[in-house]
Scaffold this motif. Structure first.
Motif, PDB file in Angstrom:
ATOM      1  N   TYR A  83      -7.087  15.383  -2.407  1.00 63.16           N
ATOM      2  CA  TYR A  83      -8.550  15.462  -3.627  1.00 63.16           C
ATOM      3  C   TYR A  83      -9.372  16.021  -3.050  1.00 63.16           C
ATOM      4  CZ  TYR A  83     -11.370  12.123  -6.647  1.00 63.16           C
ATOM      5  OH  TYR A  83     -12.427  12.192  -7.745  1.00 63.16           O
ATOM      6  N   ILE A 122      -3.072   3.341  10.475  1.00 63.33           N
ATOM      7  CA  ILE A 122      -2.021   4.472  10.453  1.00 63.33           C
ATOM      8  C   ILE A 122      -2.473   5.491  11.171  1.00 63.33           C
ATOM      9  CG2 ILE A 122      -0.070   6.535   9.228  1.00 63.33           C
ATOM     10  CD1 ILE A 122      -0.950   3.495   7.166  1.00 63.33           C
ATOM     11  N   PHE A 148      -8.991 -10.094  -3.348  1.00 63.86           N
ATOM     12  CA  PHE A 148      -8.576  -9.224  -4.059  1.00 63.86           C
ATOM     13  C   PHE A 148      -7.287 -10.256  -4.463  1.00 63.86           C
ATOM     14  CE2 PHE A 148      -5.468  -5.320  -4.788  1.00 63.86           C
ATOM     15  CZ  PHE A 148      -6.265  -5.832  -5.948  1.00 63.86           C
ATOM     16  N   LYS A 206     -10.777   5.198   2.017  1.00 66.33           N
ATOM     17  CA  LYS A 206     -11.471   6.896   2.552  1.00 66.33           C
ATOM     18  C   LYS A 206     -11.824   7.241   3.058  1.00 66.33           C
ATOM     19  CE  LYS A 206     -10.760  11.662   0.005  1.00 66.33           C
ATOM     20  NZ  LYS A 206      -8.686  11.254   0.074  1.00 66.33           N
ATOM     21  N   LYS A 219      -5.924   1.005   5.536  1.00 64.64           N
ATOM     22  CA  LYS A 219      -5.288  -0.245   4.173  1.00 64.64           C
ATOM     23  C   LYS A 219      -6.874  -1.200   5.091  1.00 64.64           C
ATOM     24  CE  LYS A 219      -4.021  -2.585   0.636  1.00 64.64           C
ATOM     25  NZ  LYS A 219      -4.269  -2.260  -0.646  1.00 64.64           N
ATOM     26  N   LEU A 260      -5.670   4.991  -7.004  1.00 62.51           N
ATOM     27  CA  LEU A 260      -5.542   5.592  -6.291  1.00 62.51           C
ATOM     28  C   LEU A 260      -4.850   6.544  -5.518  1.00 62.51           C
ATOM     29  CD1 LEU A 260      -7.811   2.798  -3.877  1.00 62.51           C
ATOM     30  CD2 LEU A 260      -8.659   4.164  -5.182  1.00 62.51           C
ATOM     31  N   PHE A 261      -3.813   6.426  -6.244  1.00 65.57           N
ATOM     32  CA  PHE A 261      -2.327   6.975  -5.183  1.00 65.57           C
ATOM     33  C   PHE A 261      -1.120   7.456  -6.131  1.00 65.57           C
ATOM     34  CE2 PHE A 261      -3.350   4.865  -1.393  1.00 65.57           C
ATOM     35  CZ  PHE A 261      -3.168   5.890  -0.630  1.00 65.57           C
ATOM     36  N   THR A 297       0.861  -1.381  -0.362  1.00 73.61           N
ATOM     37  CA  THR A 297      -0.128   0.121  -0.002  1.00 73.61           C
ATOM     38  C   THR A 297       0.868   1.477  -0.220  1.00 73.61           C
ATOM     39  OG1 THR A 297      -2.496   1.009   0.709  1.00 73.61           O
ATOM     40  CG2 THR A 297      -0.363   0.239   2.451  1.00 73.61           C
ATOM     41  N   CYS A 298       0.299   2.178  -0.154  1.00 73.43           N
ATOM     42  CA  CYS A 298       1.020   3.587  -0.018  1.00 73.43           C
ATOM     43  C   CYS A 298      -0.147   4.735   0.869  1.00 73.43           C
ATOM     44  CB  CYS A 298       1.093   4.213  -1.228  1.00 73.43           C
ATOM     45  SG  CYS A 298       1.962   5.886  -1.614  1.00 73.43           S
ATOM     46  N   ILE A 299       1.337   5.366   0.949  1.00 75.87           N
ATOM     47  CA  ILE A 299       0.492   6.625   2.159  1.00 75.87           C
ATOM     48  C   ILE A 299       0.720   7.855   1.641  1.00 75.87           C
ATOM     49  CG2 ILE A 299       0.522   7.442   4.543  1.00 75.87           C
ATOM     50  CD1 ILE A 299       1.740   4.521   4.716  1.00 75.87           C
ATOM     51  N   ASP A 300       0.023   8.992   1.883  1.00 75.17           N
ATOM     52  CA  ASP A 300       0.270   9.639   1.679  1.00 75.17           C
ATOM     53  C   ASP A 300       0.561  10.725   2.714  1.00 75.17           C
ATOM     54  OD1 ASP A 300       0.366  12.987   0.736  1.00 75.17           O
ATOM     55  OD2 ASP A 300      -2.134  13.107  -0.907  1.00 75.17           O
ATOM     56  N   TYR A 337      -5.649   7.969   9.871  1.00 81.50           N
ATOM     57  CA  TYR A 337      -5.072   9.013   8.944  1.00 81.50           C
ATOM     58  C   TYR A 337      -5.223   8.241   8.084  1.00 81.50           C
ATOM     59  CZ  TYR A 337      -1.343  12.118   6.411  1.00 81.50           C
ATOM     60  OH  TYR A 337      -1.034  12.124   5.859  1.00 81.50           O
ATOM     61  N   ARG A 338      -4.670   7.148   7.375  1.00 83.03           N
ATOM     62  CA  ARG A 338      -5.218   6.363   6.897  1.00 83.03           C
ATOM     63  C   ARG A 338      -5.221   5.449   6.959  1.00 83.03           C
ATOM     64  NH1 ARG A 338      -5.881   3.635   2.154  1.00 83.03           N
ATOM     65  NH2 ARG A 338      -3.892   2.600   0.972  1.00 83.03           N
ATOM     66  N   TYR A 363      -4.421  -2.152   9.010  1.00 88.50           N
ATOM     67  CA  TYR A 363      -3.832  -1.795   9.054  1.00 88.50           C
ATOM     68  C   TYR A 363      -4.104  -0.220   8.877  1.00 88.50           C
ATOM     69  CZ  TYR A 363       1.431  -0.108   7.380  1.00 88.50           C
ATOM     70  OH  TYR A 363       2.497   0.610   6.955  1.00 88.50           O
ATOM     71  N   PRO A 377      -8.311   9.640  -5.735  1.00 84.31           N
ATOM     72  CA  PRO A 377      -8.912   9.485  -4.178  1.00 84.31           C
ATOM     73  C   PRO A 377      -8.350   9.637  -2.931  1.00 84.31           C
ATOM     74  CG  PRO A 377     -10.627   8.568  -6.202  1.00 84.31           C
ATOM     75  CD  PRO A 377      -8.741   8.684  -7.159  1.00 84.31           C
ATOM     76  N   LEU A 378      -7.230   8.005  -3.042  1.00 87.47           N
ATOM     77  CA  LEU A 378      -6.617   8.281  -1.670  1.00 87.47           C
ATOM     78  C   LEU A 378      -5.593  10.056  -1.567  1.00 87.47           C
ATOM     79  CD1 LEU A 378      -7.403   4.616  -0.827  1.00 87.47           C
ATOM     80  CD2 LEU A 378      -8.486   6.565   0.000  1.00 87.47           C
ATOM     81  N   ARG A 379      -5.333  10.413  -2.394  1.00 87.30           N
ATOM     82  CA  ARG A 379      -4.248  10.934  -1.581  1.00 87.30           C
ATOM     83  C   ARG A 379      -5.291  12.570  -0.670  1.00 87.30           C
ATOM     84  NH1 ARG A 379      -0.796  13.503  -6.800  1.00 87.30           N
ATOM     85  NH2 ARG A 379      -0.163  11.381  -7.205  1.00 87.30           N
ATOM     86  N   LYS A 380      -4.530  13.619  -0.021  1.00 89.09           N
ATOM     87  CA  LYS A 380      -5.266  13.626   0.770  1.00 89.09           C
ATOM     88  C   LYS A 380      -5.470  14.989   0.132  1.00 89.09           C
ATOM     89  CE  LYS A 380      -4.452  11.225   4.536  1.00 89.09           C
ATOM     90  NZ  LYS A 380      -5.491  10.802   5.692  1.00 89.09           N
ATOM     91  N   GLU A 408     -10.971   7.355   6.807  1.00 86.89           N
ATOM     92  CA  GLU A 408     -10.571   8.513   7.424  1.00 86.89           C
ATOM     93  C   GLU A 408     -11.317   9.726   7.619  1.00 86.89           C
ATOM     94  OE1 GLU A 408      -8.085  10.050   4.199  1.00 86.89           O
ATOM     95  OE2 GLU A 408      -7.248   7.779   3.916  1.00 86.89           O
ATOM     96  N   GLU A 464      -3.981  -0.856  -8.104  1.00 82.81           N
ATOM     97  CA  GLU A 464      -4.150  -0.342  -7.227  1.00 82.81           C
ATOM     98  C   GLU A 464      -3.967   0.779  -6.680  1.00 82.81           C
ATOM     99  OE1 GLU A 464      -6.117  -2.654  -3.616  1.00 82.81           O
ATOM    100  OE2 GLU A 464      -6.806  -0.758  -2.410  1.00 82.81           O
ATOM    101  N   SER A 517     -14.681   3.313  -2.310  1.00 87.06           N
ATOM    102  CA  SER A 517     -13.729   3.946  -1.753  1.00 87.06           C
ATOM    103  C   SER A 517     -13.792   3.847  -0.510  1.00 87.06           C
ATOM    104  CB  SER A 517     -13.375   5.256  -2.184  1.00 87.06           C
ATOM    105  OG  SER A 517     -12.174   5.235  -1.870  1.00 87.06           O
TER     106      SER A 517
END
Lengths: 158, 373
Positions: A149, B322, B339, B57, B333, A120-121, A64-67, B330-331, B320, A144-147, B60, A116, B54
């Motif tokens: 957005y 954060i 999936f 999102k 997952k 989303l990032f 996954t990724c975190i912004d 904050y985030r 997960y 969309p999952l960017r802060k 959050e 994915e 989503s």
């Protein structure tokens, strides 16, 4: 698993990985042994983690990724089905042009997970075999999952 | 997701067809673009996102009590277990000790959910390959579990019963007798399941040697749950990383080595018996005491990262979080088992006939909202 046992395992891993990656950077976390890599050295490190006997991280169970607004962090969660040890790899990406090498040829589950993250990032996975949007339509604008957005139509703010 | 449907032929004369998003065998809004050479599958390309909400999102902006309810809407057949995983993650962050009674109640609910999920899968799989009757048998037994859930949790599908610190309310007085009645009833019926479907020659011919997945590929594609265990991968979170009271229970991790649809089928059939055994061990041994630990009205996780994993009916579900120390994550997952399991579909289906695809998808036990999130 007891905390002490986990710590001992983590220290053992650090020593082992340190033999192969002398410049390895570690992040102190409460739970996981966390390896920090530069995007440029990731392809080399990924191969080492997967194919070095004694490490054998064959199972990528979370990607996954975190912004963080100033940068992105890619997070990879690995487990070895042979040895049972786990490792987290983090890589810091530039916020303007996030890009990192794909690992979908090493762990094939990464192909979907990276799509994915791209969807989303907006992270660009270099040399990915099929980098397209996964959930959203091809014409979708933004990630969309960017802060930062904003979507006045589809987003409800509480 | 794709806007334009592609139908036609490729340069090599292969036929491109669409299955879904509204097709009964995909059990939800999954869209597959299949390349066929005669009847043989050359490529399967899943297009996702028809039920993408989503959720990550959304979470959050939800508090640590609220976000758990959204997760019931992902894998709706494992909603208890999804809620459980999220509650455990919040408890890990706040270092809440869950009372013994709540732990046992949670495990009981998880195993009942697993049974209900496997029953639905069994009925639907049999229906997919052409046997309609098992569906009614499965729903008859599933109805009993739903009634038990309804009494205690107030809901039949999206229970939202697990909260940080324990469970929402205490068990209904009818819970124990109800579960015991269900055990007696289902024990006689599960043998009937085997007679009706498992031993059926037509069914076995549809399943055996179809959709083979090797152990190495199952690991590489990140498969978990019965899908991976059918290929001989040890991956039961309940055994590898025991949580709640699983460490003290007697049950087997079911491993089959065939790697085909029938192996995956047998894993789930045997798992049902294991779940029954777990429920039997616990139902008379629910400790007295609190069903919920005392927690603050507003939960604030300390700054940091928290990850928990839990075994749902479909495999390993990871949460997960954060946290930046605020009232909302904050985030967040969600590592959903479906999936990763779906990503192996193309590899499994290539080279088999179009009719086999239905059996392969059935043996993966896909729940689309779990994949799309």
């Amino acid at each position: 698993m007891a905390d002490e046992e986990m710590n001992a395992k983590g220290e053992g891993l650090k020593v082992k990985i340190g033999e192969w990656l002398p410049l390895a950077q570690w992040e102190e976390g409460p739970e996981w042994t966390t390896l920090l890599v530069e995007p440029a050295s990731w392809p080399e490190a990924a191969k080492l983690l997967r194919f070095t006997p004694g490490l054998d991280f064959d199972f990528l169970f979370c990607l996954t990724c975190i912004d963080w607004k100033t940068h992105f962090t890619m997070v990879y969660h690995f487990r070895s089905t042979l040895h049972g040890h786990e490792l987290v790899v983090k890589s810091k990406l530039d916020h303007n042009q996030p890009a990192i090498e794909t690992v979908s040829r090493i762990w094939r589950t990464a192909e979907f997970h990276e799509r994915e993250a791209y969807d989303l990032f907006g992270v660009n996975f270099l040399h990915h075999p099929d980098l397209r949007r996964l959930f959203l339509t091809d014409e979708w604008v933004g990630y969309p999952l960017r802060k930062d957005y904003e979507d006045p139509v589809n987003m409800i703010k509480l | 997701m794709k806007n334009v449907e592609e139908i036609g032929t490729t340069e090599q004369g292969e036929l491109i067809i669409n299955v879904g998003p509204q097709h009964p065998s995909t059990h939800g809004v999954l869209h597959l673009v299949i390349t066929l050479d005669g009847e043989t599958i050359r490529n399967v390309e899943p297009h996702l996102g028809y039920i993408h909400r989503s959720i990550e999102k959304m979470c959050e902006s939800l508090s640590y009590r609220q976000f758990i309810y959204v997760t019931s809407r992902m894998d709706y057949l494992s909603s208890h277990i999804n809620n459980h995983g999220c509650a455990m993650c919040v408890e890990k962050g706040l270092q809440i000790e869950v009372p013994p009674r709540a732990k046992v109640i949670r495990v009981l609910m998880d195993e009942l959910t697993r049974l209900a999920s496997h029953q639905l899968w069994w009925g639907a799989l049999a229906m997919d390959v052409g046997a309609l009757t098992p569906f009614f048998h499965a729903f008859r037994e599933r109805e009993m579990i739903n009634s038990i859930m309804e009494e205690t949790c107030g809901a039949r599908l999206t229970m939202n019963y697990m909260v940080p610190g324990g469970v929402m309310i205490d068990l209904h007085p009818n819970f124990q007798p109800g579960v015991k009645e269900f055990i007696t009833h289902f024990k006689s019926k599960i043998d009937e399941y085997d007679e009706l479907v498992t031993d059926n020659v037509i069914f076995q011919n549809r399943m055996k040697g179809v959709g083979t997945l090797s152990k190495e590929d199952a690991i590489s594609y990140g498969c978990t749950g019965p899908t991976a265990r059918g290929s001989g991968v040890r991956c039961d979170v309940r055994k590898l990383f025991p949580y709640e009271v699983y460490a003290g229970l007697r049950f087997d991790e079911i491993i089959e080595t065939g790697g085909d649809c029938f192996a995956r089928y047998m894993v789930r059939m045997k798992e049902m018996r294991q779940s029954l055994s777990i429920i039997e061990q616990l139902i008379d041994n629910i400790p007295e005491g609190d069903f919920q630990a005392k927690t603050k009205a507003v939960l604030k996780l300390p700054k940091g990262e928290f990850y928990t994993k839990i075994e749902t009916a479909r495999g390993e579900f990871g949460v997960y979080i954060i946290s930046e120390g605020g009232m909302t994550p904050y985030r967040i997952k969600f590592r959903s088992p479906g999936f990763s399991n779906l990503s192996a579909l193309n590899h499994m289906a290539r080279g088999y006939k179009i009719g086999d695809l239905v059996a392969i998808m059935g043996s993966l036990d896909l729940v689309i909202p779990d994949i799309d999130r």
